[in-house]
Design a protein around this motif. Structure first.
Motif, PDB file in Angstrom:
ATOM      1  N   GLU A   1      -8.000  -5.798  -9.104  1.00  0.00           N
ATOM      2  CA  GLU A   1      -6.765  -5.984  -9.238  1.00  0.00           C
ATOM      3  C   GLU A   1      -6.254  -7.443  -8.957  1.00  0.00           C
ATOM      4  O   GLU A   1      -6.792  -8.916  -8.351  1.00  0.00           O
ATOM      5  CB  GLU A   1      -5.854  -5.484  -7.834  1.00  0.00           C
ATOM      6  CG  GLU A   1      -4.542  -5.377  -6.973  1.00  0.00           C
ATOM      7  CD  GLU A   1      -3.691  -4.928  -7.993  1.00  0.00           C
ATOM      8  OE1 GLU A   1      -3.585  -3.866  -8.712  1.00  0.00           O
ATOM      9  OE2 GLU A   1      -2.226  -5.901  -8.357  1.00  0.00           O
TER      10      GLU A   1
ATOM     11  N   THR B   1       0.528   3.578  -2.934  1.00  0.00           N
ATOM     12  CA  THR B   1       0.190   5.277  -3.593  1.00  0.00           C
ATOM     13  C   THR B   1       0.164   5.958  -2.499  1.00  0.00           C
ATOM     14  O   THR B   1      -0.618   6.001  -1.355  1.00  0.00           O
ATOM     15  CB  THR B   1      -0.631   4.364  -4.405  1.00  0.00           C
ATOM     16  OG1 THR B   1      -1.534   4.622  -3.178  1.00  0.00           O
ATOM     17  CG2 THR B   1      -0.166   3.668  -5.466  1.00  0.00           C
TER      18      THR B   1
ATOM     19  N   ARG C   1      -5.595  -3.883   0.788  1.00  0.00           N
ATOM     20  CA  ARG C   1      -6.621  -2.784   0.203  1.00  0.00           C
ATOM     21  C   ARG C   1      -8.188  -2.533   0.384  1.00  0.00           C
ATOM     22  O   ARG C   1      -8.471  -2.638   1.050  1.00  0.00           O
ATOM     23  CB  ARG C   1      -6.618  -2.408  -1.677  1.00  0.00           C
ATOM     24  CG  ARG C   1      -5.512  -1.708  -2.440  1.00  0.00           C
ATOM     25  CD  ARG C   1      -5.881  -1.823  -3.782  1.00  0.00           C
ATOM     26  NE  ARG C   1      -4.690  -0.697  -4.000  1.00  0.00           N
ATOM     27  CZ  ARG C   1      -3.940  -1.191  -5.216  1.00  0.00           C
ATOM     28  NH1 ARG C   1      -4.766  -1.883  -6.412  1.00  0.00           N
ATOM     29  NH2 ARG C   1      -2.923  -0.323  -5.543  1.00  0.00           N
TER      30      ARG C   1
ATOM     31  N   GLU D   1      -3.314   5.929  -1.117  1.00  0.00           N
ATOM     32  CA  GLU D   1      -3.586   4.634   0.139  1.00  0.00           C
ATOM     33  C   GLU D   1      -2.443   5.418   1.326  1.00  0.00           C
ATOM     34  O   GLU D   1      -3.179   5.754   2.143  1.00  0.00           O
ATOM     35  CB  GLU D   1      -2.362   3.631   0.102  1.00  0.00           C
ATOM     36  CG  GLU D   1      -3.981   2.491  -1.041  1.00  0.00           C
ATOM     37  CD  GLU D   1      -2.946   1.454  -1.993  1.00  0.00           C
ATOM     38  OE1 GLU D   1      -3.660   0.614  -1.785  1.00  0.00           O
ATOM     39  OE2 GLU D   1      -0.983   2.375  -2.105  1.00  0.00           O
TER      40      GLU D   1
ATOM     41  N   LEU E   1       0.802  -0.802  -0.258  1.00  0.00           N
ATOM     42  CA  LEU E   1       0.012  -0.361  -0.014  1.00  0.00           C
ATOM     43  C   LEU E   1       0.570   1.171  -0.498  1.00  0.00           C
ATOM     44  O   LEU E   1       1.373   1.306   1.205  1.00  0.00           O
ATOM     45  CB  LEU E   1      -0.986   0.165   0.929  1.00  0.00           C
ATOM     46  CG  LEU E   1      -2.008  -0.865   1.370  1.00  0.00           C
ATOM     47  CD1 LEU E   1      -2.836  -1.283   2.951  1.00  0.00           C
ATOM     48  CD2 LEU E   1      -3.280  -0.903   0.161  1.00  0.00           C
TER      49      LEU E   1
ATOM     50  N   CYS F   1      -9.947  -2.816  -6.315  1.00  0.00           N
ATOM     51  CA  CYS F   1     -10.049  -2.967  -5.609  1.00  0.00           C
ATOM     52  C   CYS F   1      -9.645  -4.494  -5.223  1.00  0.00           C
ATOM     53  O   CYS F   1      -9.902  -5.307  -5.724  1.00  0.00           O
ATOM     54  CB  CYS F   1     -10.904  -2.721  -4.380  1.00  0.00           C
ATOM     55  SG  CYS F   1     -10.111  -1.383  -3.137  1.00  0.00           S
TER      56      CYS F   1
ATOM     57  N   HIS G   1      -8.376   5.450  -7.833  1.00  0.00           N
ATOM     58  CA  HIS G   1      -6.857   5.228  -7.891  1.00  0.00           C
ATOM     59  C   HIS G   1      -6.356   3.834  -8.000  1.00  0.00           C
ATOM     60  O   HIS G   1      -5.180   3.871  -8.719  1.00  0.00           O
ATOM     61  CB  HIS G   1      -6.138   6.469  -7.645  1.00  0.00           C
ATOM     62  CG  HIS G   1      -6.319   7.365  -7.900  1.00  0.00           C
ATOM     63  ND1 HIS G   1      -7.530   9.144  -7.262  1.00  0.00           N
ATOM     64  CD2 HIS G   1      -5.851   8.449  -8.808  1.00  0.00           C
ATOM     65  CE1 HIS G   1      -6.668   9.540  -7.859  1.00  0.00           C
ATOM     66  NE2 HIS G   1      -6.501  10.097  -9.354  1.00  0.00           N
ATOM     67  N   CYS G   2      -6.987   3.025  -6.563  1.00  0.00           N
ATOM     68  CA  CYS G   2      -6.404   2.257  -6.649  1.00  0.00           C
ATOM     69  C   CYS G   2      -7.856   1.193  -6.500  1.00  0.00           C
ATOM     70  O   CYS G   2      -8.755   0.919  -5.223  1.00  0.00           O
ATOM     71  CB  CYS G   2      -5.868   2.052  -5.160  1.00  0.00           C
ATOM     72  SG  CYS G   2      -5.153   3.818  -4.728  1.00  0.00           S
TER      73      CYS G   2
END
Ligand code: ARG
Length: 551
Positions: free
Chosen positions: A516, A464, A525, A467, A462, A513, A510-511
């Motif tokens: 991924e 970024t 995440r 995050e 984690l 979950c 942006h991330c």
């Protein structure tokens, strides 16, 4: 987090703990030790000291790296351990601190509908009671009902003259309100009605049977009405001792103040002169002999000190009563009560209604239930548009409608006047209750859609900016509650939750979950989502707001 571990390393080396700082930029690790003031002990230049300590100090369990950087020694915390500690920590209530807080809030006036000021007091007080309990205080929730005073005399007269029991029982609150309004209208042309009202109140004060029976009837009907609202808002009290409760204690209280030499006669009334403190006098008995609001508050505070042995005695009351509380607290102090300094008025400003939305023009009384109903109905409409297939629509609309009202109030500093506009209050993307509830439901929906959370999370992944920011915000949740408790301001917690939602929504954008591919990252995440959801739910509950799983 893990600061204690670094302090331990420093202690071994006899370096003063207070030197450890948060570094000016993230490249310098999580903590930094400036070496400038250590030159005497080490007999070296600061840069040399940093280099020396770099070699000498050993990293420990969660402290991954210790490096010299100019005159600073930088400490790096193990990211995986740090993230894990925050994401997997449990939300717990603090242990009892053995301190008692008496919290006076809500306090509607019998025979009158709940006003907006009473609503504010109720919502702020309820949130404070939860926040303070969470901090380990024993909170005694007191509803200091306005159930005594000349208005009772007026109502008794009005009811005797114009009232009908069958009508009264149909819709007691509206009926009593109308009788009250009628009394005042008639009194304009016939001022002797005021005297009749006073006579009735005098009868009540003397314990006249009929007056007493009326008092009981009107009180009972009013309480039934308030309880509907309390039930809807999920609010309970530990004590309902209102103004009437202190009636038997008023004579002794006045006698006590007289014995202390505090009481003066002034134009037939009894007062406590506070001029030398720059405060207008505290009237404790009117010239017509009747006792008054302030006397009952003095008696109530003495009673609370004896009964609950409070460490703090708080009053959530409209800012317009500031002078009243100054007078009461000063009188208590002059009477020699050392706990007078522990009495605090927590004032709040006025809630105004945008024109045309819900008029507060003189004479039009806003029935609180109507406001709640309107909030709930509006949410129902929004749900019907956005998510018509939702189960339990009615229940969710109730939770979100109430959440919108409560959050709108609590998200503003309580002392401020706030303006109520339906558009703003119900805006699902503004800084509102529905926005926080919606974000919570969004997190819930992510978690429902996946099983990946079972994979072992790799928390070091984690990394970024989104995050990191989200984790940082989660790490200060407890501090936010503490600050809200210290300042008696639910708004601090409400604002914290708004920021948390914004960071969560950034993160989610942006991330990925659910898509991924790296399973251990996806799992990390999802754990982050789960933790955010738990904090949102917990935070909302401390504000007295429910968090539906779906909306
Ligand atoms: N019933 C009062 C009013 O509506 C507020 C009571 C506040 N509490 C107190 N202990 N004085 O104005």
């Amino acid at each position: 987090m893990f600061k204690e571990e670094i302090l331990k390393i420093l202690r071994k080396e006899k370096i003063p703990e207070e030197l450890l700082q948060a570094p000016p930029n993230p490249e310098m690790g999580d903590y930094a030790l400036p070496c400038f003031t250590l030159t005497k002990e080490y007999k070296k230049a600061p840069q040399e000291i940093a280099k020396y300590l770099e070699k000498k100090l050993r990293p420990s369990k969660n402290i991954e790296k210790i490096t010299a950087n100019g005159s600073y020694l930088n400490f790096f915390i193990n990211k995986a351990a740090y993230n894990k500690a925050i994401i997997e920590s449990k939300l717990t209530k603090k242990n009892s601190n053995k301190k008692v807080i008496t919290l006076d809030f809500s306090q509607p006036n019998i025979m009158k509908p709940f006003s907006i000021a009473h609503l504010r007091s109720t919502m702020i007080g309820n949130a404070l009671s939860k926040i303070l309990s969470n901090e380990g205080y024993k909170v005694v929730k007191i509803n200091h009902l306005g159930d005594w005073g000349t208005q009772f005399g007026k109502m008794m007269y009005a009811y005797e003259a114009w009232g009908k029991k069958t009508e009264l029982m149909k819709d007691p609150m509206h009926y009593m309100t109308n009788l009250y309004v009628k009394f005042h209208k008639e009194a304009e042309t016939n001022p002797s009605l005021e005297d009749r009202g006073r006579e009735w109140f005098a009868k009540l004060e003397k314990g006249d049977k009929k007056a007493r029976a009326y008092w009981e009837l009107f009180s009972k009907l009013s309480l039934q009405y308030y309880n509907k609202t309390y039930k809807r808002l999920n609010i309970t009290f530990d004590s309902w001792a209102g103004e009437a409760f202190y009636e038997p204690q008023l004579k002794p209280t006045i006698a006590f103040l007289q014995k202390k030499g505090l009481v003066k006669e002034s134009e037939g009334a009894l007062i406590v002169d506070l001029e030398q403190y720059g405060i207008t006098p505290c009237i404790i008995k009117k010239s017509d002999g009747s006792t008054i609001y302030a006397t009952r508050d003095i008696a109530a505070a003495i009673y609370r000190a004896k009964t609950y042995k409070f460490n703090k005695n708080l009053y959530v009351v409209d800012v317009r009563q500031s002078l009243h509380f100054q007078q009461v607290f000063k009188t208590l102090e002059l009477a020699g009560f050392s706990w007078a300094k522990d009495c605090t008025h927590l004032p709040f400003g006025t809630m105004k209604f945008e024109d045309g939305v819900m008029s507060t023009r003189k004479g039009i009384i806003i029935f609180l239930e109507a406001v709640i109903d309107k909030a709930v109905e509006s949410v129902e409409k929004i749900i019907e548009e956005k998510n018509p297939k939702l189960e339990n629509k009615k229940k969710v609309a109730e939770q979100v409608g109430l959440g919108a009202l409560i959050f709108w109030d609590l998200s503003h500093d309580r002392i401020r006047d706030i303006t109520f506009s339906w558009d703003k209050v119900l805006d699902f993307s503004g800084e509102t209750g529905p926005y926080v509830q919606y974000t919570h439901a969004r997190a819930a929906s992510i978690l429902r859609k996946t099983k990946e959370i079972k994979a072992k999370p790799s928390y070091e992944k984690l990394a970024t900016a989104q995050e990191k920011e989200l984790i940082k915000q989660l790490s200060i949740y407890e501090q936010a509650i503490e600050k809200a408790a210290d300042q008696y301001k639910p708004s601090i917690l409400a604002k914290y939750l708004i920021t948390l939602c914004q960071l969560f929504n950034d993160f989610y954008e942006h991330c990925p979950c659910l898509t991924e591919q790296d399973k251990t990252l996806a799992s990390a995440r999802l754990h982050l989502v789960k933790k955010t959801k738990a904090v949102l739910q917990h935070g909302l509950s401390l504000l007295g707001i429910q968090a539906p799983e779906e909306m």
